[in-house]
Design a protein around this motif. Structure first.
Motif, PDB file in Angstrom:
ATOM      1  N   UNK A  43       0.827  -1.202   0.000  1.00 21.20           N
ATOM      2  CA  UNK A  43       0.000   0.000   0.000  1.00 21.20           C
ATOM      3  C   UNK A  43       0.865   1.256   0.000  1.00 21.20           C
ATOM      4  N   UNK A  44       1.926   1.248   0.780  1.00 25.58           N
ATOM      5  CA  UNK A  44       2.830   2.392   0.828  1.00 25.58           C
ATOM      6  C   UNK A  44       3.400   2.707  -0.550  1.00 25.58           C
TER       7      UNK A  44
ATOM      8  N   UNK B  31      -7.849   0.693  -1.744  1.00 20.90           N
ATOM      9  CA  UNK B  31      -6.610  -0.057  -1.953  1.00 20.90           C
ATOM     10  C   UNK B  31      -6.391  -1.073  -0.830  1.00 20.90           C
ATOM     11  N   UNK B  32      -6.801  -0.739   0.390  1.00 17.43           N
ATOM     12  CA  UNK B  32      -6.624  -1.672   1.510  1.00 17.43           C
ATOM     13  C   UNK B  32      -7.387  -2.968   1.272  1.00 17.43           C
ATOM     14  N   UNK B  33      -8.609  -2.849   0.728  1.00 19.18           N
ATOM     15  CA  UNK B  33      -9.399  -4.050   0.445  1.00 19.18           C
ATOM     16  C   UNK B  33      -8.782  -4.847  -0.691  1.00 19.18           C
ATOM     17  N   UNK B  34      -8.348  -4.144  -1.726  1.00 15.92           N
ATOM     18  CA  UNK B  34      -7.762  -4.849  -2.868  1.00 15.92           C
ATOM     19  C   UNK B  34      -6.545  -5.652  -2.434  1.00 15.92           C
TER      20      UNK B  34
ATOM     21  N   UNK C 221      -1.557  -8.531 -11.066  1.00 12.55           N
ATOM     22  CA  UNK C 221      -1.892  -7.612  -9.973  1.00 12.55           C
ATOM     23  C   UNK C 221      -1.038  -6.352 -10.035  1.00 12.55           C
ATOM     24  N   UNK C 222       0.245  -6.506 -10.334  1.00 16.14           N
ATOM     25  CA  UNK C 222       1.108  -5.340 -10.445  1.00 16.14           C
ATOM     26  C   UNK C 222       0.618  -4.414 -11.551  1.00 16.14           C
TER      27      UNK C 222
ATOM     28  N   UNK D  61      -2.115   0.720 -13.165  1.00 17.46           N
ATOM     29  CA  UNK D  61      -3.219   1.399 -13.854  1.00 17.46           C
ATOM     30  C   UNK D  61      -4.089   2.148 -12.856  1.00 17.46           C
ATOM     31  N   UNK D  62      -4.409   1.512 -11.738  1.00 16.94           N
ATOM     32  CA  UNK D  62      -5.230   2.156 -10.719  1.00 16.94           C
ATOM     33  C   UNK D  62      -4.536   3.406 -10.177  1.00 16.94           C
TER      34      UNK D  62
END
Length: 335
Positions: free
Chosen positions: A129-130, A245-248, A293-294, A299-300
């Motif tokens: 996340x960081x 983002x935490x949920x993802x 995932x990366x 993209x996100x």
């Protein structure tokens, strides 16, 4: 410290250089390169160039390459590479991982209630996340600088804007390399499990191996039995979860944790023995999951960068893109 000792021994047993504590160099390189190759056209061109693809592949290895810098450095950062989750979703038998504590400070407080700390349990989700948030803000700066440099009303600051774009692009590649590494760690099931190097001292009714399989699985086996072409073919289409983002990140890590039993079943059936294709097939799928995932997170981050603020005092990215605000003062600092 127990984990450090165990994985250090595994490193000595592995035949691939640098094979412990993460995917080996081959695996991390593949994840970084294939994620970049699958970026959509909406991303800036400099991120899709052949040179950048190669650079990210090498930078993806960097958090392992600087190990050995010193005791403080290594001990402080080791927990970034893993999180020890059990079958019930608990961290080393202590608190549940979900819901994820908002900050690492909150996480540390949560762990202390069970006489644990983030160095024992690991803090991989926070490392991901960081880096995602760092990448998002640097992409926001890139957007602003590129809009500013072509605005004729702000041509007096064009030289500074041009130089800061150069600096920003270097930072963005560093961000992506580190994000790649930790996302890659999260795709390796042994990095998200209490059973990280053999089943360990836990109930074992299915007779899973207690041998040190961590480094042999992610190092030499990947190097000798995984084709980058096959990883590329297995990369999934882009997916947005339309969620925080935490949920993802927690969903991603728990999905990887669900592959721990299949990995041990594969090993028990002989899939890691020389000549057996099952080990390579399993690793290929996990590497492709990491690359997918990366790519999705990059993209996100790019999309999120359009709606944030940058500089001091903060200015909205959209105000610069629309020509409403010259960003020079906010970016060069008003002190």
């Amino acid at each position: 410290m127990k984990r450090l000792v165990a994985l250090a021994v595994a490193a000595l047993l592995a035949t691939a250089p640098g094979g412990a504590l993460a995917w080996g160099g081959s695996g991390h390189r593949m994840i970084g390169q294939e994620a970049m190759r699958s970026l959509p056209g909406e991303l800036p061109g400099f991120l899709r160039s052949p040179r950048t693809i190669l650079d990210v592949g090498e930078l993806s290895r960097e958090p392992d390459r600087h190990k050995g810098a010193g005791r403080l450095h290594d001990t402080d950062r080791e927990g970034a590479h893993f999180i020890d989750i059990d079958e019930q979703g608990k961290l080393l038998g202590g608190p549940m991982m979900v819901p994820l504590a908002v900050t690492r400070a909150d996480y540390a407080t949560q762990l202390r209630l069970f006489n644990l700390d983030e160095w024992k349990a690991g803090y991989l989700p926070y490392a991901i996340i960081d880096r995602y948030q760092q990448l998002t803000i640097n992409l926001a700066y890139w957007r602003v600088l590129n809009a500013a440099i072509v605005n004729p009303a702000w041509k007096g600051n064009r030289v500074w804007f041009k130089e800061d774009i150069r600096r920003r692009e270097a930072l963005i590649l560093k961000d992506i390399g580190e994000l790649s590494h930790f996302v890659g760690d999260g795709s390796q099931p042994l990095h998200v499990s209490i059973h990280y190097n053999g089943w360990g001292d836990y109930p074992n009714p299915n007779g899973y191996t207690t041998a040190r399989i961590h480094a042999p699985f992610e190092g030499e086996m990947v190097k000798s039995r995984v084709s980058q072409v096959d990883v590329a073919k297995a990369v999934a289409p882009f997916r947005s979860c339309y969620c925080p983002i935490e949920q993802r990140v927690t969903d991603y890590l728990l999905k990887s944790r669900d592959q721990v039993i299949p990995l041990y079943e594969m090993e028990k059936a002989g899939g890691m023995k020389p000549g057996d294709p099952r080990g390579g097939t399993f690793a290929t799928a996990r590497l492709a999951e990491g690359a997918s995932e990366l790519r999705d997170l990059i993209v996100e981050a790019w999309r999120a960068s359009a709606t944030t603020k940058v500089g001091w005092r903060p200015i909205a990215v959209q105000d610069v893109l629309s020509g409403k605000v010259n960003p020079y003062v906010a970016l060069s600092s008003v002190d």
